[in-house]
Each structure stands twice: as structure tokens, then as C-alpha cells.
Design an enzyme around this catalytic site. Structure first.
Site, PDB file in Angstrom:
ATOM      1  N   ASP A   2       1.619   5.293 -64.327  1.00  0.00           N
ATOM      2  CA  ASP A   2       0.620   4.217 -64.366  1.00  0.00           C
ATOM      3  C   ASP A   2       0.634   3.553 -65.748  1.00  0.00           C
ATOM      4  O   ASP A   2      -0.299   3.694 -66.533  1.00  0.00           O
ATOM      5  CB  ASP A   2      -0.766   4.796 -64.026  1.00  0.00           C
ATOM      6  CG  ASP A   2      -1.763   3.720 -63.655  1.00  0.00           C
ATOM      7  OD1 ASP A   2      -1.362   2.539 -63.555  1.00  0.00           O
ATOM      8  OD2 ASP A   2      -2.942   4.051 -63.463  1.00  0.00           O
ATOM      9  N   GLN A  45     -16.535   2.913 -63.083  1.00  0.00           N
ATOM     10  CA  GLN A  45     -15.987   2.072 -62.009  1.00  0.00           C
ATOM     11  C   GLN A  45     -17.075   1.161 -61.435  1.00  0.00           C
ATOM     12  O   GLN A  45     -18.239   1.532 -61.383  1.00  0.00           O
ATOM     13  CB  GLN A  45     -15.410   2.958 -60.886  1.00  0.00           C
ATOM     14  CG  GLN A  45     -14.273   3.857 -61.314  1.00  0.00           C
ATOM     15  CD  GLN A  45     -12.941   3.122 -61.441  1.00  0.00           C
ATOM     16  OE1 GLN A  45     -12.891   1.897 -61.543  1.00  0.00           O
ATOM     17  NE2 GLN A  45     -11.856   3.873 -61.462  1.00  0.00           N
ATOM     18  N   ARG A  70     -15.005   7.192 -54.696  1.00  0.00           N
ATOM     19  CA  ARG A  70     -16.137   8.052 -55.049  1.00  0.00           C
ATOM     20  C   ARG A  70     -16.732   8.704 -53.800  1.00  0.00           C
ATOM     21  O   ARG A  70     -16.918   8.045 -52.784  1.00  0.00           O
ATOM     22  CB  ARG A  70     -17.243   7.234 -55.744  1.00  0.00           C
ATOM     23  CG  ARG A  70     -16.881   6.770 -57.144  1.00  0.00           C
ATOM     24  CD  ARG A  70     -16.760   7.959 -58.106  1.00  0.00           C
ATOM     25  NE  ARG A  70     -16.390   7.577 -59.470  1.00  0.00           N
ATOM     26  CZ  ARG A  70     -15.138   7.485 -59.933  1.00  0.00           C
ATOM     27  NH1 ARG A  70     -14.108   7.722 -59.135  1.00  0.00           N
ATOM     28  NH2 ARG A  70     -14.905   7.177 -61.191  1.00  0.00           N
ATOM     29  N   LYS A 105       0.657   0.369 -66.336  1.00  0.00           N
ATOM     30  CA  LYS A 105      -0.104  -0.895 -66.326  1.00  0.00           C
ATOM     31  C   LYS A 105       0.490  -1.878 -67.330  1.00  0.00           C
ATOM     32  O   LYS A 105      -0.200  -2.387 -68.231  1.00  0.00           O
ATOM     33  CB  LYS A 105      -1.576  -0.662 -66.620  1.00  0.00           C
ATOM     34  CG  LYS A 105      -2.310   0.063 -65.501  1.00  0.00           C
ATOM     35  CD  LYS A 105      -3.789  -0.242 -65.522  1.00  0.00           C
ATOM     36  CE  LYS A 105      -4.521   0.516 -64.440  1.00  0.00           C
ATOM     37  NZ  LYS A 105      -4.494   1.985 -64.656  1.00  0.00           N
ATOM     38  N   LEU A 106       1.766  -2.168 -67.148  1.00  0.00           N
ATOM     39  CA  LEU A 106       2.438  -3.092 -68.065  1.00  0.00           C
ATOM     40  C   LEU A 106       1.752  -4.451 -68.026  1.00  0.00           C
ATOM     41  O   LEU A 106       1.380  -4.939 -66.957  1.00  0.00           O
ATOM     42  CB  LEU A 106       3.911  -3.232 -67.667  1.00  0.00           C
ATOM     43  CG  LEU A 106       4.724  -1.940 -67.698  1.00  0.00           C
ATOM     44  CD1 LEU A 106       6.096  -2.156 -67.065  1.00  0.00           C
ATOM     45  CD2 LEU A 106       4.860  -1.458 -69.137  1.00  0.00           C
ATOM     46  N   HIS A 107       1.583  -5.028 -69.190  1.00  0.00           N
ATOM     47  CA  HIS A 107       0.966  -6.355 -69.283  1.00  0.00           C
ATOM     48  C   HIS A 107       1.591  -7.020 -70.489  1.00  0.00           C
ATOM     49  O   HIS A 107       1.036  -7.002 -71.591  1.00  0.00           O
ATOM     50  CB  HIS A 107      -0.551  -6.205 -69.442  1.00  0.00           C
ATOM     51  CG  HIS A 107      -1.290  -7.478 -69.213  1.00  0.00           C
ATOM     52  ND1 HIS A 107      -2.615  -7.634 -69.493  1.00  0.00           N
ATOM     53  CD2 HIS A 107      -0.878  -8.664 -68.706  1.00  0.00           C
ATOM     54  CE1 HIS A 107      -2.996  -8.868 -69.165  1.00  0.00           C
ATOM     55  NE2 HIS A 107      -1.954  -9.501 -68.696  1.00  0.00           N
ATOM     56  N   ILE A 112       5.301  -9.635 -71.901  1.00  0.00           N
ATOM     57  CA  ILE A 112       6.272 -10.676 -71.564  1.00  0.00           C
ATOM     58  C   ILE A 112       7.382 -10.053 -70.703  1.00  0.00           C
ATOM     59  O   ILE A 112       7.591  -8.825 -70.730  1.00  0.00           O
ATOM     60  CB  ILE A 112       6.860 -11.347 -72.835  1.00  0.00           C
ATOM     61  CG1 ILE A 112       7.587 -10.318 -73.710  1.00  0.00           C
ATOM     62  CG2 ILE A 112       5.737 -12.018 -73.630  1.00  0.00           C
ATOM     63  CD1 ILE A 112       8.377 -10.939 -74.858  1.00  0.00           C
ATOM     64  N   ARG A 154     -11.429  11.825 -61.314  1.00  0.00           N
ATOM     65  CA  ARG A 154     -12.503  12.743 -61.690  1.00  0.00           C
ATOM     66  C   ARG A 154     -13.180  13.470 -60.536  1.00  0.00           C
ATOM     67  O   ARG A 154     -13.544  14.626 -60.685  1.00  0.00           O
ATOM     68  CB  ARG A 154     -13.531  11.988 -62.549  1.00  0.00           C
ATOM     69  CG  ARG A 154     -12.992  11.722 -63.949  1.00  0.00           C
ATOM     70  CD  ARG A 154     -13.749  10.634 -64.657  1.00  0.00           C
ATOM     71  NE  ARG A 154     -13.424   9.310 -64.135  1.00  0.00           N
ATOM     72  CZ  ARG A 154     -13.877   8.173 -64.649  1.00  0.00           C
ATOM     73  NH1 ARG A 154     -14.684   8.190 -65.691  1.00  0.00           N
ATOM     74  NH2 ARG A 154     -13.508   7.023 -64.133  1.00  0.00           N
ATOM     75  N   LYS A 190      -0.313  11.031 -60.389  1.00  0.00           N
ATOM     76  CA  LYS A 190      -0.310   9.799 -61.178  1.00  0.00           C
ATOM     77  C   LYS A 190      -0.570  10.115 -62.653  1.00  0.00           C
ATOM     78  O   LYS A 190      -1.555  10.755 -62.991  1.00  0.00           O
ATOM     79  CB  LYS A 190      -1.400   8.851 -60.658  1.00  0.00           C
ATOM     80  CG  LYS A 190      -1.419   7.502 -61.373  1.00  0.00           C
ATOM     81  CD  LYS A 190      -2.506   6.603 -60.855  1.00  0.00           C
ATOM     82  CE  LYS A 190      -3.820   6.797 -61.557  1.00  0.00           C
ATOM     83  NZ  LYS A 190      -3.861   6.414 -62.962  1.00  0.00           N
TER      84      LYS A 190
HETATM   85  O1  C5P Z   1     -11.492   9.226 -62.256  1.00  0.00           O
HETATM   86  P1  C5P Z   1     -11.216   8.064 -61.375  1.00  0.00           P
HETATM   87  O2  C5P Z   1     -11.114   8.420 -59.903  1.00  0.00           O
HETATM   88  O3  C5P Z   1     -12.138   6.887 -61.624  1.00  0.00           O
HETATM   89  O4  C5P Z   1      -9.751   7.608 -61.826  1.00  0.00           O
HETATM   90  C1  C5P Z   1      -9.127   6.453 -61.360  1.00  0.00           C
HETATM   91  C2  C5P Z   1      -7.734   6.379 -61.881  1.00  0.00           C
HETATM   92  O5  C5P Z   1      -7.118   5.219 -61.371  1.00  0.00           O
HETATM   93  C3  C5P Z   1      -7.631   6.299 -63.391  1.00  0.00           C
HETATM   94  O6  C5P Z   1      -6.464   7.024 -63.755  1.00  0.00           O
HETATM   95  C4  C5P Z   1      -7.462   4.837 -63.669  1.00  0.00           C
HETATM   96  O7  C5P Z   1      -6.698   4.592 -64.835  1.00  0.00           O
HETATM   97  C5  C5P Z   1      -6.718   4.355 -62.432  1.00  0.00           C
HETATM   98  N1  C5P Z   1      -6.928   2.965 -62.041  1.00  0.00           N
HETATM   99  C6  C5P Z   1      -8.169   2.450 -61.772  1.00  0.00           C
HETATM  100  N2  C5P Z   1      -8.325   1.139 -61.428  1.00  0.00           N
HETATM  101  C7  C5P Z   1      -7.276   0.343 -61.324  1.00  0.00           C
HETATM  102  C8  C5P Z   1      -6.009   0.847 -61.555  1.00  0.00           C
HETATM  103  C9  C5P Z   1      -5.876   2.190 -61.899  1.00  0.00           C
HETATM  104  O8  C5P Z   1      -9.158   3.183 -61.833  1.00  0.00           O
HETATM  105  N3  C5P Z   1      -7.428  -0.896 -60.934  1.00  0.00           N
END
Ligand code: C5P
Length: 224
Positions: free
Chosen positions: A61, A183, A175, A63-65, A67, A204, A35
Site C-alpha cells: 500500500d 475514518q 467497522r 499510495k503513490l502520488h 509524477i 484495527r 496489506k
Molecule cells: O484500521 P483500519 O481498518 O481503519 O485500517 C484501514 C487500512 O486501510 C489502513 O492501513 C489504511 O492506510 C488503509 N486505507 C484506508 N483508506 C483508503 C486507502 C487505504 O483506510 N482510502
């Protein structure tokens, strides 16, 4: 046995780092896709690197937001990258979702629900008056109406989403332990799969430090 599916979040602005993540994550235990988010895609050599990737499942990814016209035009302008998946915020509205879907060709359009970094307090602060679970359910219905191919939601909401959305469910906010960083709505890999997630997005917890060791940690965690 069917392999568990993971999207590794390739979040870096450094091509060498991303190359290493891809190389070190190769293993037989998982079906892995990669991704690429705004950080890498917008980095100096990111786009070119993605355009040269072969035989990988790739996820843009974005994440279009925006029109409808801008969402659709953006998807068109990255067609050469042949993404398997591209994301759009469901809060862009039904017309933008339909426009994205219409132009998408073979690329799967993934609707993003409320970000996993937000909780009920944060939603209130933004001005929403529904709680997370109600909003996510509402958005999943909209994604279904727009015939989207997949949804991104927290692994905590998979069961709710499944009631109204019958296609792929992709869950970030994964996690291995209670270190959530930024998060808010997290879950362990084991519980996420158990809840019915089709794909986990992991960043991560795997990409920071030694990728091979972290993958082994994940295998151990899932086998317990
Ligand atoms: O490092 P971590 O596991 O938190 O990364 C999560 C990934 O998922 C990041 O690339 C983040 O941009 C993406 N993401 C997210 N939550 C969302 C959509 C995408 O954490 N709702």
C-alpha cells in the site's frame, strides 16, 4: 462456497507483531491477503520481512502520488518484493496511472480514490468543489481509462464505482460498530460485501487486541 476475501492491514513497525497477526489470522473461513503500508514498509526490518514471505497474497500500500517517472521507477525498485497489488492515488493523473500500469508486470495496479478518512467538509477544505460521490465516480472512470486492475474506495461507493469500473473493488473503512476512529466513510463487513466489494481491507478491528477472537467476531457478524 466461495470464501469471502479480506486484506488484513498489517499496520505496525514491529516485525514480531506482524508475524503474530499473520499466524493468528490463519483460518479456513476466509481467503486472506496481507496489506503492508508505509508504516511497516519503512520500518527498520519491514522490507526484509516482506522479501522473505512465501505463499501469501501481498499488497504494497504505497499510495503513490507523484509524477509519472517517479511512480514507475518506484514500482520498478520494489519488483523484488513480488507484490500482488500496489496502490497509486488516482489523483496522480492519467499519465502516472498509465506509466505505473506499463511497468507493473504481474503486479496488479490499484487506483486509490478519495481516502475513506475524508468527508465532504474535508474535501471543501482542501479545495475540491465536487462532493465525494461525484469525485469517486469521476476517478473510477479515469482508472478504467488507464486500464487499472483494481480500485480502492469506501464500501459506501461500491455501487457507483461498479457502473464504470468492471474489475476488482477493494474497500477499507470497515467497522464492526460505530467506533470509526479516524475514518469517515465506514460500513460494516456485511454491508460492504452486500454492496459488491470483492475484498475488504480490515485493520484495527481485527489487528488490535486478540486477532483470533476478532476473526471469530467477524465470522459471527457475517453469519447473522
Ligand atoms: O484500521 P483500519 O481498518 O481503519 O485500517 C484501514 C487500512 O486501510 C489502513 O492501513 C489504511 O492506510 C488503509 N486505507 C484506508 N483508506 C483508503 C486507502 C487505504 O483506510 N482510502
Amino acid at each position: 462456497m466461495k470464501k469471502n476475501k479480506i486484506f488484513l492491514a498489517c499496520d505496525s513497525n514491529n516485525v514480531h507483531r506482524i508475524k503474530k497477526i499473520i499466524r493468528d489470522s490463519k483460518c479456513d473461513e476466509f481467503f486472506i491477503g496481507y496489506k503492508f503500508g508505509l508504516e511497516f514498509i519503512n520500518s527498520k526490518n519491514g522490507r526484509k520481512f516482506i522479501s522473505n514471505l512465501k505463499n501469501e497474497i501481498i499488497f504494497g500500500d504505497y499510495k503513490l502520488h507523484d509524477i509519472p517517472n517517479t511512480c514507475a521507477s518506484t514500482i520498478k525498485s520494489v519488483r523484488d518484493l513480488k507484490f500482488d497489488y500496489i496502490t497509486i492515488h488516482i489523483s496522480s493523473g492519467i499519465n502516472a496511472l498509465k506509466a505505473a500500469k506499463k511497468i507493473s508486470g504481474k503486479t496488479k495496479i490499484v487506483g486509490v480514490t478519495i481516502l475513506t478518512s475524508l468527508d465532504n467538509n474535508a474535501l471543501k477544505e482542501i479545495g475540491f468543489n465536487k462532493d465525494v460521490k461525484k469525485l469517486v465516480l469521476h476517478q473510477a472512470k479515469l482508472a478504467s481509462k488507464a486500464n487499472l486492475d483494481a480500485i480502492v474506495c469506501s464500501a459506501q461507493e461500491v455501487k457507483i464505482v461498479k457502473k464504470v469500473f468492471k474489475k476488482e473493488i477493494i474497500t477499507p473503512g470497515i467497522r464492526f460498530n460505530s467506533m470509526a476512529n479516524d475514518q469517515k466513510r465506514t460500513l460494516t463487513p456485511k454491508l460492504a460485501y452486500r454492496n459488491g466489494a470483492d475484498w475488504l481491507v480490515i485493520g484495527r478491528n481485527i489487528t488490535k487486541g486478540n486477532v483470533k477472537k476478532n476473526i471469530k467476531k467477524l465470522i459471527d457478524h457475517l453469519s447473522k
